[in-house]
Design an enzyme around this catalytic site. Sequence first.
Site, PDB file in Angstrom:
ATOM      1  N   CYS A  99      -4.625   9.062   9.728  1.00  0.00           N
ATOM      2  CA  CYS A  99      -4.567   8.506  11.077  1.00  0.00           C
ATOM      3  C   CYS A  99      -3.992   9.516  12.064  1.00  0.00           C
ATOM      4  CB  CYS A  99      -3.687   7.242  11.096  1.00  0.00           C
ATOM      5  SG  CYS A  99      -4.457   5.812  10.348  1.00  0.00           S
ATOM      6  N   ARG A 119       2.653  14.876  11.827  1.00  0.00           N
ATOM      7  CA  ARG A 119       3.404  14.507  10.627  1.00  0.00           C
ATOM      8  C   ARG A 119       3.377  15.721   9.703  1.00  0.00           C
ATOM      9  NH1 ARG A 119       1.103   8.792   8.709  1.00  0.00           N
ATOM     10  NH2 ARG A 119      -0.897   9.665   9.329  1.00  0.00           N
ATOM     11  N   ARG A 132      -8.215   0.101   5.222  1.00  0.00           N
ATOM     12  CA  ARG A 132      -7.384   1.083   4.525  1.00  0.00           C
ATOM     13  C   ARG A 132      -6.085   0.470   4.029  1.00  0.00           C
ATOM     14  NH1 ARG A 132      -5.411   5.198   7.879  1.00  0.00           N
ATOM     15  NH2 ARG A 132      -4.466   5.868   5.933  1.00  0.00           N
ATOM     16  N   LYS A 179       0.825  -1.206   0.000  1.00  0.00           N
ATOM     17  CA  LYS A 179       0.000   0.000   0.000  1.00  0.00           C
ATOM     18  C   LYS A 179       0.858   1.255   0.000  1.00  0.00           C
ATOM     19  CE  LYS A 179      -1.388   1.972   3.584  1.00  0.00           C
ATOM     20  NZ  LYS A 179      -1.306   3.278   4.339  1.00  0.00           N
ATOM     21  N   ASN A 180       1.927   1.251   0.790  1.00  0.00           N
ATOM     22  CA  ASN A 180       2.780   2.431   0.902  1.00  0.00           C
ATOM     23  C   ASN A 180       3.641   2.665  -0.335  1.00  0.00           C
ATOM     24  OD1 ASN A 180       1.766   2.993   3.429  1.00  0.00           O
ATOM     25  ND2 ASN A 180       3.429   1.976   4.525  1.00  0.00           N
ATOM     26  N   ASP A 240       5.435   1.010  11.586  1.00  0.00           N
ATOM     27  CA  ASP A 240       4.163   0.412  11.190  1.00  0.00           C
ATOM     28  C   ASP A 240       3.963  -0.998  11.734  1.00  0.00           C
ATOM     29  OD1 ASP A 240       3.288   2.645   9.901  1.00  0.00           O
ATOM     30  OD2 ASP A 240       3.563   1.888   7.871  1.00  0.00           O
TER      31      ASP A 240
END
Length: 420
Positions: free
Chosen positions: A117, A122, A398, A22-23, A306
């Site tokens: 999130c 960030r 997600r 996903k990233n 993560d």
Amino acid sequence: MDRLEIIGDVRLEGTVQVAGAKNAALPLLAAGLLSGQSLTLSNVPDVADVHTMAALLRGLGAEVREGPPGVLAISSGSLTNTEATYDIVRKMRASFLVLGPLVARLGEAHISLPGGCAIGTRPVDFHLAAIERLGARVDISGGVIHVDASRGLIGTRIVLPLPSVGATHTAMMAATGAAGETQIVNCARDPEVVDLAHCLNAMGAKIEGAGTHSILVQGGNSWRDARHEIIPDRIEAGTYLMAAAITGGRIEVTGGRLEHLAAVCQVLDEVGVTIFPSDRGLVASRDGPLRSVDLATEAFPGFPTDLQAQYMALMCVADGTAIIREGVFENRFMHVPELLRFGADIRHRGATAIVRGAKRLEGARVMATDLRASACLVLAGLAAKGRTTISRVYHLDRGYEDMERKLKRCGAQIERVSEP
């Protein structure tokens, strides 16, 4: 709103196929805006964040076509919009990744300040500073970032204050539209950065050094149609390795790559989990007790933030006491109160948590607070005695493709229940 129902204390055994990362997929989708040519991506994960990014690209005027499962084709020959609205950006911080491509391609961008999130501050400062170093003008008003590069971008030397993955992606994509050479220093070394560089080169860019602390980008590209296969998701792979560990089971994670998970595998080995490569990926198994091992999250190649929440769940059932330090996001312990509902013994202050393990977890009603916390609660539920109910699992959707189906194939008693 869906929830997950889990009957825990079941040993898992079987094979799990890891989806595309996903990233990696999100910046690759954004890169489809750069060239005006066709970019076909394969091994695209079927997760909510990817659907959100695809909707954003369509809103900007790009065509995003679905092919066979896992394939998306992006054509952006006629972009009609340079504004990423709040309605989209508030759902996912990664929407901000369209900044670099829009500025490089069209010379302007208007992007709402991002959401996502709530795991800590960030800031997008690093992204904006990189764009400004290339010669763009940045103004923030009414919650919208306005970037003007109508005079053109000029290659330069960009020094990132921290090895931010997102800022590295933004700087790299923006620099493809700059005249001359750009050097990005103190950049992130993550596999997802390397994957983006490989894709950009396939599209016609000239990028060297991805995977090191210094990346060189040459401007003046001859863009062309390209195809690219997304790397496997190392966070998903690490999550399933820990699922085997926390249930005392054995799982082969197809697509898991040791070079992407070296720090994770080293820690799990110290914990008492046997991990070895197979022809298709990685195998994790555990027969004896788990040992508590201290941990600090770091930028790649260190232990990824993560996977911190999932590791904390593992330490709740290990012998001894583990000190876990979060070195990336200062507010990434929101899963702690939910783990306490299982009967875990955790104390935390600031960026440090002390986990006293060897307690038997009991099934509980819990609520997911963010993407990785969701996975943490699933692992705790798999290990706990009795029934666990996890609500707000839209967070899980997600970033994890059909997690309950994959776990069921390994023997988990887990069901998704849809609520009206």
